[in-house]
Scaffold this motif. Structure first.
Motif, PDB file in Angstrom:
ATOM      1  N   ASN A 168       0.828  -1.200   0.000  1.00  0.00           N
ATOM      2  CA  ASN A 168       0.000   0.000   0.000  1.00  0.00           C
ATOM      3  C   ASN A 168       0.867   1.256   0.000  1.00  0.00           C
ATOM      4  O   ASN A 168       0.550   2.231  -0.667  1.00  0.00           O
ATOM      5  CB  ASN A 168      -0.928   0.026   1.214  1.00  0.00           C
ATOM      6  N   MET A 169       1.966   1.236   0.739  1.00  0.00           N
ATOM      7  CA  MET A 169       2.861   2.384   0.785  1.00  0.00           C
ATOM      8  C   MET A 169       3.492   2.611  -0.581  1.00  0.00           C
ATOM      9  O   MET A 169       3.523   3.737  -1.078  1.00  0.00           O
ATOM     10  CB  MET A 169       3.949   2.169   1.831  1.00  0.00           C
ATOM     11  N   TYR A 170       3.992   1.546  -1.201  1.00  0.00           N
ATOM     12  CA  TYR A 170       4.626   1.690  -2.505  1.00  0.00           C
ATOM     13  C   TYR A 170       3.606   2.106  -3.554  1.00  0.00           C
ATOM     14  O   TYR A 170       3.907   2.885  -4.450  1.00  0.00           O
ATOM     15  CB  TYR A 170       5.337   0.400  -2.916  1.00  0.00           C
ATOM     16  N   GLY A 171       2.410   1.581  -3.464  1.00  0.00           N
ATOM     17  CA  GLY A 171       1.345   1.988  -4.372  1.00  0.00           C
ATOM     18  C   GLY A 171       1.000   3.454  -4.215  1.00  0.00           C
ATOM     19  O   GLY A 171       0.781   4.167  -5.195  1.00  0.00           O
ATOM     20  N   HIS A 184       1.385   8.879  -6.637  1.00  0.00           N
ATOM     21  CA  HIS A 184       1.643  10.304  -6.451  1.00  0.00           C
ATOM     22  C   HIS A 184       2.839  10.814  -7.254  1.00  0.00           C
ATOM     23  O   HIS A 184       3.101  12.018  -7.238  1.00  0.00           O
ATOM     24  CB  HIS A 184       1.806  10.619  -4.966  1.00  0.00           C
ATOM     25  N   LEU A 185       3.564   9.937  -7.932  1.00  0.00           N
ATOM     26  CA  LEU A 185       4.646  10.400  -8.792  1.00  0.00           C
ATOM     27  C   LEU A 185       4.044  10.965 -10.071  1.00  0.00           C
ATOM     28  O   LEU A 185       3.113  10.397 -10.634  1.00  0.00           O
ATOM     29  CB  LEU A 185       5.599   9.247  -9.129  1.00  0.00           C
ATOM     30  N   PRO A 186       4.572  12.099 -10.545  1.00  0.00           N
ATOM     31  CA  PRO A 186       3.994  12.729 -11.733  1.00  0.00           C
ATOM     32  C   PRO A 186       4.491  12.096 -13.034  1.00  0.00           C
ATOM     33  O   PRO A 186       5.538  11.461 -13.071  1.00  0.00           O
ATOM     34  CB  PRO A 186       4.490  14.171 -11.625  1.00  0.00           C
ATOM     35  N   GLY A 187       3.715  12.280 -14.084  1.00  0.00           N
ATOM     36  CA  GLY A 187       4.152  11.922 -15.426  1.00  0.00           C
ATOM     37  C   GLY A 187       3.828  10.511 -15.863  1.00  0.00           C
ATOM     38  O   GLY A 187       3.254   9.717 -15.115  1.00  0.00           O
ATOM     39  N   PRO A 188       4.239  10.208 -17.090  1.00  0.00           N
ATOM     40  CA  PRO A 188       4.038   8.846 -17.627  1.00  0.00           C
ATOM     41  C   PRO A 188       5.001   7.854 -16.963  1.00  0.00           C
ATOM     42  O   PRO A 188       5.873   8.234 -16.182  1.00  0.00           O
ATOM     43  CB  PRO A 188       4.336   9.014 -19.122  1.00  0.00           C
ATOM     44  N   VAL A 189       4.842   6.594 -17.303  1.00  0.00           N
ATOM     45  CA  VAL A 189       5.596   5.517 -16.650  1.00  0.00           C
ATOM     46  C   VAL A 189       7.114   5.721 -16.711  1.00  0.00           C
ATOM     47  O   VAL A 189       7.777   5.551 -15.681  1.00  0.00           O
ATOM     48  CB  VAL A 189       5.180   4.140 -17.227  1.00  0.00           C
ATOM     49  N   VAL A 213       8.864   8.436 -16.760  1.00  0.00           N
ATOM     50  CA  VAL A 213       9.203   9.518 -15.829  1.00  0.00           C
ATOM     51  C   VAL A 213       9.019   9.042 -14.393  1.00  0.00           C
ATOM     52  O   VAL A 213       9.823   9.363 -13.516  1.00  0.00           O
ATOM     53  CB  VAL A 213       8.345  10.768 -16.117  1.00  0.00           C
ATOM     54  N   ARG A 214       7.982   8.249 -14.149  1.00  0.00           N
ATOM     55  CA  ARG A 214       7.762   7.706 -12.805  1.00  0.00           C
ATOM     56  C   ARG A 214       8.898   6.777 -12.392  1.00  0.00           C
ATOM     57  O   ARG A 214       9.328   6.782 -11.244  1.00  0.00           O
ATOM     58  CB  ARG A 214       6.443   6.938 -12.746  1.00  0.00           C
ATOM     59  N   ILE A 215       9.368   5.968 -13.331  1.00  0.00           N
ATOM     60  CA  ILE A 215      10.479   5.063 -13.034  1.00  0.00           C
ATOM     61  C   ILE A 215      11.720   5.866 -12.676  1.00  0.00           C
ATOM     62  O   ILE A 215      12.409   5.562 -11.696  1.00  0.00           O
ATOM     63  CB  ILE A 215      10.739   4.107 -14.220  1.00  0.00           C
ATOM     64  N   LEU A 216      12.008   6.914 -13.452  1.00  0.00           N
ATOM     65  CA  LEU A 216      13.163   7.764 -13.167  1.00  0.00           C
ATOM     66  C   LEU A 216      13.014   8.446 -11.808  1.00  0.00           C
ATOM     67  O   LEU A 216      13.960   8.480 -11.022  1.00  0.00           O
ATOM     68  CB  LEU A 216      13.343   8.807 -14.274  1.00  0.00           C
ATOM     69  N   ALA A 217      11.837   8.958 -11.513  1.00  0.00           N
ATOM     70  CA  ALA A 217      11.599   9.612 -10.222  1.00  0.00           C
ATOM     71  C   ALA A 217      11.742   8.609  -9.079  1.00  0.00           C
ATOM     72  O   ALA A 217      12.300   8.942  -8.026  1.00  0.00           O
ATOM     73  CB  ALA A 217      10.218  10.256 -10.217  1.00  0.00           C
ATOM     74  N   ALA A 218      11.251   7.383  -9.266  1.00  0.00           N
ATOM     75  CA  ALA A 218      11.376   6.360  -8.230  1.00  0.00           C
ATOM     76  C   ALA A 218      12.847   6.010  -8.001  1.00  0.00           C
ATOM     77  O   ALA A 218      13.274   5.836  -6.853  1.00  0.00           O
ATOM     78  CB  ALA A 218      10.574   5.116  -8.614  1.00  0.00           C
TER      79      ALA A 218
END
Length: 56
Positions: free
Chosen positions: A4-7, A12-17, A19-24
């Motif tokens: 649930n925390m990771y979800g 809440h990370l912005p952008g397409p997948v 960009v989300r991977i890079l932000a993560a």
């Protein structure tokens, strides 16, 4: 509970997948850097690993 925390973070990370991977990855690198530079050096003197005795 962890999923649930990771979800929550993923939602809440912005952008397409990509960009989300890079932000993560940036978030993970930041947490690792925080642990290595601040938390572990502060904690190290409190750990008993330096008190090693060898008996013959």
């Amino acid at each position: 509970m962890n999923s649930n925390m990771y979800g929550w973070i993923w939602r809440h990370l912005p952008g397409p997948v990509p960009v989300r991977i890079l932000a993560a990855l940036i978030l993970v690198a930041g947490v690792v850097a925080l642990l290595m530079m601040i938390v572990f050096p502060w904690l190290e003197p409190m750990l008993p690993f330096n008190e090693v005795y060898v008996q013959e």
